[in-house]
Design a protein around this motif. Structure first.
Motif, mmCIF file in Angstrom:
data_model
loop_
_atom_site.group_PDB
_atom_site.id
_atom_site.type_symbol
_atom_site.label_atom_id
_atom_site.label_comp_id
_atom_site.label_asym_id
_atom_site.label_seq_id
_atom_site.Cartn_x
_atom_site.Cartn_y
_atom_site.Cartn_z
ATOM 1 N N ASP A 83 7.410 -2.586 -3.617
ATOM 2 C CA ASP A 83 6.219 -1.735 -3.610
ATOM 3 C C ASP A 83 5.623 -1.579 -5.001
ATOM 4 O O ASP A 83 4.410 -1.383 -5.133
ATOM 5 N N GLY A 84 6.469 -1.635 -6.016
ATOM 6 C CA GLY A 84 5.986 -1.471 -7.374
ATOM 7 C C GLY A 84 6.832 -2.265 -8.347
ATOM 8 O O GLY A 84 8.026 -2.481 -8.123
ATOM 9 N N ALA A 85 6.211 -2.725 -9.432
ATOM 10 C CA ALA A 85 6.920 -3.456 -10.479
ATOM 11 C C ALA A 85 6.499 -2.892 -11.832
ATOM 12 O O ALA A 85 5.334 -2.518 -12.028
ATOM 13 N N LEU A 86 7.448 -2.852 -12.763
ATOM 14 C CA LEU A 86 7.235 -2.256 -14.073
ATOM 15 C C LEU A 86 7.541 -3.260 -15.167
ATOM 16 O O LEU A 86 8.375 -4.151 -14.993
ATOM 17 N N ALA A 87 6.862 -3.095 -16.298
ATOM 18 C CA ALA A 87 7.129 -3.908 -17.485
ATOM 19 C C ALA A 87 7.140 -2.991 -18.691
ATOM 20 O O ALA A 87 6.337 -2.055 -18.784
ATOM 21 N N SER A 88 8.042 -3.261 -19.612
ATOM 22 C CA SER A 88 8.122 -2.464 -20.835
ATOM 23 C C SER A 88 6.967 -2.803 -21.770
ATOM 24 O O SER A 88 6.164 -3.697 -21.504
ATOM 25 N N GLY A 89 6.901 -2.091 -22.885
ATOM 26 C CA GLY A 89 5.805 -2.273 -23.828
ATOM 27 C C GLY A 89 5.974 -3.438 -24.759
ATOM 28 O O GLY A 89 5.619 -3.339 -25.935
ATOM 29 N N ARG A 90 6.486 -4.550 -24.257
ATOM 30 C CA ARG A 90 6.627 -5.749 -25.086
ATOM 31 C C ARG A 90 6.061 -6.986 -24.381
ATOM 32 O O ARG A 90 6.251 -8.108 -24.860
ATOM 33 N N ALA B 46 -0.629 4.979 -10.088
ATOM 34 C CA ALA B 46 -0.980 6.141 -10.903
ATOM 35 C C ALA B 46 0.237 7.016 -11.153
ATOM 36 O O ALA B 46 0.451 7.498 -12.280
ATOM 37 N N ASP B 47 1.062 7.232 -10.127
ATOM 38 C CA ASP B 47 2.270 8.042 -10.303
ATOM 39 C C ASP B 47 3.248 7.380 -11.268
ATOM 40 O O ASP B 47 3.816 8.037 -12.153
ATOM 41 N N LEU B 48 3.457 6.072 -11.103
ATOM 42 C CA LEU B 48 4.381 5.367 -11.990
ATOM 43 C C LEU B 48 3.858 5.339 -13.415
ATOM 44 O O LEU B 48 4.636 5.472 -14.374
ATOM 45 N N ALA C 154 1.237 -1.935 -8.564
ATOM 46 C CA ALA C 154 1.526 -1.257 -7.301
ATOM 47 C C ALA C 154 0.197 -0.942 -6.627
ATOM 48 O O ALA C 154 -0.868 -1.253 -7.161
ATOM 49 N N SER C 155 0.267 -0.285 -5.448
ATOM 50 C CA SER C 155 -0.948 0.241 -4.844
ATOM 51 C C SER C 155 -1.534 1.299 -5.773
ATOM 52 O O SER C 155 -0.844 1.831 -6.650
ATOM 53 N N GLY D 226 0.801 -1.219 0.000
ATOM 54 C CA GLY D 226 0.000 0.000 0.000
ATOM 55 C C GLY D 226 0.834 1.269 0.000
ATOM 56 O O GLY D 226 0.294 2.370 0.176
ATOM 57 N N HIS D 227 2.144 1.155 -0.220
ATOM 58 C CA HIS D 227 3.009 2.350 -0.297
ATOM 59 C C HIS D 227 2.451 3.280 -1.367
ATOM 60 O O HIS D 227 2.204 2.867 -2.490
ATOM 61 N N ALA D 228 2.285 4.562 -1.019
ATOM 62 C CA ALA D 228 1.474 5.440 -1.868
ATOM 63 C C ALA D 228 2.254 6.401 -2.754
ATOM 64 O O ALA D 228 1.662 7.014 -3.646
ATOM 65 N N THR D 229 3.555 6.577 -2.540
ATOM 66 C CA THR D 229 4.305 7.567 -3.313
ATOM 67 C C THR D 229 5.584 6.951 -3.863
ATOM 68 O O THR D 229 6.108 5.968 -3.331
ATOM 69 N N VAL D 230 6.100 7.565 -4.923
ATOM 70 C CA VAL D 230 7.345 7.090 -5.524
ATOM 71 C C VAL D 230 8.505 7.269 -4.553
ATOM 72 O O VAL D 230 9.441 6.462 -4.529
#
Length: 283
Positions: A203-210, A259-261, A253-254, A155-159
């Protein structure tokens, strides 16, 4: 229009969980800790590897899951696509070995990812890490589980000070923009990366556009059950079982952190690193 009730056969998801574990055991037969796999390796168009183990697991899961639910569609990274899946309400979405490169060189961050999609949305998921013997799962209406124990996202809310895992070029661009986050080690299996959000170790995980359906669907169900979200840069959850299986950049993420990411991945240098279509087009 009223939503049609789910028609998942009784016992199908318990059997699917067992199948994912058995699939992991099949893959382990070819795995060598810290060394090159015993499986033969070939390369697809575009250069991504596929091993004998990927194909053996794919054959096993396709037969087992088709036997479990003959009316369900099938979508797998290692099976030629069949448009018949588009006419099915339920579709198994499978990556036999997510993180094939890691598997082939003897690293431990690979998984078997098995998701069930209903009307284009993930309703159940199993992500099994065979080397660690850890099963992440979520069933319809239930909590996210890790080896049977409930897990929750942070639930971490900020970058700021958020622990973020993702592809190197994206994290490099975020650091170059002086984004105050904590960079986590690369997790090569995308499904495994996403379920780390569900268990709260990132807290957050990202994936590229592939990324494709099979990289995301199983883990998406688990992340959602943990209280976090999986969304595109436009703020919408990714839709599955479409004619194209490819997705734009993805955030898990939360809600507030996601939304920020997502905003970061949609514009500027970070968007270019993520392969966002508008950034590539120079828009």
């Amino acid at each position: 229009m009223a939503h049609e009730p789910s028609s998942i056969p009784l016992g199908a998801l318990d059997a699917a969980r067992d199948a994912a574990i058995e699939a992991g055991r099949i893959a382990l037969g070819y795995f060598r800790h810290g060394g090159k796999t015993s499986a033969g390796v070939s390369y697809k168009e575009g250069g991504s590897p596929v091993t004998e183990a990927d194909l053996a697991v794919d054959r096993f899961l396709k037969k087992r899951l088709t036997d479990i639910a003959p009316a369900f569609g099938w979508l797998s990274e290692e099976t030629a696509d069949n448009a018949a899946r588009l006419r099915r309400r339920h579709v198994w979405v499978v990556d036999p070995i997510d993180g094939t490169r890691s598997f082939a060189r003897g690293d431990k961050d690979w998984t078997v990812a098995l998701g069930l999609v209903e009307d284009g949305a993930p309703v159940a998921g199993f992500v099994y890490a065979p080397v660690q013997d850890v099963m992440y799962e979520a069933l319809p209406g239930g909590p996210a589980l890790r080896n049977g124990m409930e897990i929750r996202a942070t639930g971490h809310a900020t970058v700021e000070r958020a622990r973020i895992a993702g592809p190197g070029p994206i994290l490099d661009a975020m650091q170059a923009a002086r984004t105050p986050f904590q960079r986590m080690p690369r997790i090569h299996s995308l499904a495994y990366r996403l379920v780390h959000v569900a268990e709260g170790s990132v807290d957050g995980a990202l994936a590229s556009g592939r990324a494709h359906d099979w990289d995301l669907a199983a883990a998406h169900a688990i992340v959602a059950a943990s209280g976090a979200v999986v969304q595109t840069t436009s703020g919408q959850p990714p839709a599955y079982n479409r004619p194209s299986t490819v997705h734009e950049p993805i955030v898990a993420a939360s809600g507030a952190l996601a939304a920020d990411l997502a905003r970061m991945l949609a514009a500027g240098p970070v968007a270019r690193a993520a392969g966002h279509k508008d950034a590539i087009a120079g828009l």
